[in-house]
Design a protein around this motif. Structure first.
Motif, PDB file in Angstrom:
ATOM      1  N   GLY A  24       0.814  -1.209   0.000  1.00 23.76           N
ATOM      2  CA  GLY A  24       0.000   0.000   0.000  1.00 23.76           C
ATOM      3  C   GLY A  24       0.848   1.260   0.000  1.00 23.76           C
ATOM      4  O   GLY A  24       1.990   1.245   0.480  1.00 23.76           O
ATOM      5  N   PHE A  25       0.306   2.336  -0.534  1.00 23.86           N
ATOM      6  CA  PHE A  25       0.987   3.630  -0.539  1.00 23.86           C
ATOM      7  C   PHE A  25       0.157   4.630   0.254  1.00 23.86           C
ATOM      8  O   PHE A  25      -1.034   4.842  -0.026  1.00 23.86           O
ATOM      9  N   GLY A  26       0.787   5.251   1.246  1.00 20.08           N
ATOM     10  CA  GLY A  26       0.088   6.250   2.057  1.00 20.08           C
ATOM     11  C   GLY A  26      -0.890   5.661   3.051  1.00 20.08           C
ATOM     12  O   GLY A  26      -1.677   6.395   3.657  1.00 20.08           O
ATOM     13  N   ASN A  27      -0.848   4.345   3.232  1.00 21.23           N
ATOM     14  CA  ASN A  27      -1.745   3.695   4.184  1.00 21.23           C
ATOM     15  C   ASN A  27      -1.380   4.062   5.619  1.00 21.23           C
ATOM     16  O   ASN A  27      -0.266   4.492   5.898  1.00 21.23           O
ATOM     17  N   HIS A  28      -2.333   3.854   6.520  1.00 20.69           N
ATOM     18  CA  HIS A  28      -2.018   3.864   7.949  1.00 20.69           C
ATOM     19  C   HIS A  28      -1.763   2.409   8.335  1.00 20.69           C
ATOM     20  O   HIS A  28      -2.678   1.610   8.420  1.00 20.69           O
TER      21      HIS A  28
END
Length: 452
Positions: A13-17
């Motif tokens: 994932g990109f920019g996930n928490h």
């Protein structure tokens, strides 16, 4: 190394928490900083943006560690000093030069050299002190960092290995990055680099005051280019126990400082947040290309961008030129001749670049600054127009070139201009371009005569 690889896991994932625990139950529930953290850990936040940045831009993570990172002796200037790192570009350390520049690959040294000592700045603009600008570095190394970790307080690092894998231990976990992959280590994270293959060489882009993000897709739609799910973040992993004389090397204002501590900085048992190192495999990029006529602009191959406040203008774009089909009809298919308001630094990971038949080698680099003319060399141009009647579709294979492109005008470091690897004959690749102008096939009624 084999055991380490067997244990290696990532979170997509990109920019996930993200959330990750090396020991189940190590993450606090329902709050970030309880009076007493699980397993007796310390809670520590690392902020990649100001507290009050808009939520969609806000980046931070909470780390739960055996000892906090503040537990070290005072920083002192590193001895010996590193004299080839720059974070504030001015006449004292760099020069402006509008000439087309190209460098041959630099040799990996024979003497023991780790990543820190093998890193050097080629060019850049702006200032880490003013939180606006970029630097482009290259590195050559042949040994891992022993009992030491590096921390870049100036900006984010984007790693592009060209030869030799890079094993990166970070406070969030471990990343194995091979040529053809990239990694981003955000500002402030401590990391250590080992070299599984012995020798390694590559490129590093650094940005001040911004973070990389995925480019908007616009009319392309919801899919294409670099897919968020193909970015990989590490999973929690930690070291414990005494490590006497462990050294933290901090890059601060372009200078290196060192501090001693008695434990590994990679003692984070659990963490959660959206400020995290990550890697990406460039072979998973989904390129878009013209399917009828003309050569598309290279911006369509942007993997990551660090935007400025001006819409559509980048502090730094990371663009690749991967394998793809070339099918345009009645079209000069290599990149067009160009003068650009942006500045373009190019590197080659492997193979050959489609606009340069000779001289641009894997591990080398070129710089075409703002409004400096550039384009295909003589050999490429002549070979392309000779195929005017044989322009069948074909697949460009076995290549991976890239470009760092910036709206800022770079200054070039003195040592880069004085390097024995600088190709002083680069301009010769265009000198052979000859005039093909002919009036025979031209409708002269559309040409204004100069005879008065």
């Amino acid at each position: 190394m084999g055991e380490k690889l067997a244990d290696l896991q990532y979170q997509p994932g990109f920019g996930n928490h993200f959330s990750s625990e090396a020991i189940p139950g190590a993450l606090p529930r329902d709050q970030n900083s309880p009076l007493v953290c699980p397993l007796g850990l310390y809670a520590e936040q690392i902020s990649g943006t100001s507290f009050t940045s808009p939520r969609k831009l806000n980046q931070r993570s909470w780390l739960y560690r055996i000892k906090p990172s503040v537990t070290h002796e005072p920083f002192k200037p590193r001895v010996p000093a590193h004299t080839r790192l720059v974070s504030e570009f001015d006449a004292s350390n760099s020069r402006t030069n509008p000439t087309q520049l190209r460098w041959r690959p630099e040799d990996v040294p024979d003497s023991p050299t780790d990543f820190v000592d093998g890193l050097y700045t080629v060019c850049g603009a702006g200032s880490s002190f003013l939180r606006h600008g970029f630097a482009i570095h290259m590195y050559t190394a042949n040994k891992g960092m022993k009992d030491s970790a590096f921390c870049n307080a100036d900006g984010d690092f984007l790693f592009v290995p060209q030869a030799g894998r890079v094993w990166i231990e970070t406070e969030c976990g471990r990343l194995l990055v091979s040529p053809g992959e990239i990694a981003v280590i955000p500002q402030g994270f401590r990391f250590s680099i080992d070299l599984p293959d012995g020798k390694s060489r590559g490129y590093v882009a650094e940005i001040y005051g911004a973070h990389f993000q995925l480019p908007d897709l616009g009319p392309i739609g919801a899919n294409g280019l670099a897919a968020p799910r193909d970015f990989l973040a590490p999973t929690a992993w930690f070291e414990e126990g005494l490590r006497p004389d462990y050294t933290i090397v901090q890059k601060f204002g372009g200078e290196l400082f060192t501090a001693k501590q008695d434990f590994s900085p990679f003692n984070v048992v659990a963490w959660h947040g959206n400020y995290v190192p990550y890697k990406y495999d460039l072979h998973k990029f989904c390129p878009y290309n013209t399917v009828l006529v003309d050569h598309g602009d290279p911006s369509v191959n942007t993997v990551l961008t660090a935007p400025t406040d001006k819409p559509g203008v980048a502090l730094l774009d990371f663009v690749i030129f991967p394998p793809r089909w070339l099918v345009a009809e009645h079209t000069f298919r290599p990149p067009y001749y160009h003068r650009n308001c942006m500045s373009e630094f190019m590197g080659l990971i492997y193979g050959a670049y489609e606009a340069k038949a000779d001289g641009f080698l894997p591990g080398g680099a070129s710089l075409h600054s703002c409004m400096t003319p550039h384009g295909p060399d003589t050999t490429t141009y002549e070979a392309t127009i000779a195929r005017v009647n044989a322009m069948a579709p074909y697949k460009l294979t076995g290549t991976m070139a890239f470009m760092f492109e910036s709206a800022l005008i770079p200054r070039v470091c003195h040592w880069a201009l004085e390097s024995p690897f600088l190709d002083h004959d680069y301009y010769q690749c265009w000198i052979g371009l000859k005039s093909h102008f002919s009036r025979i096939a031209l409708d002269e009624t559309n040409v204004e005569s100069t005879d008065k």
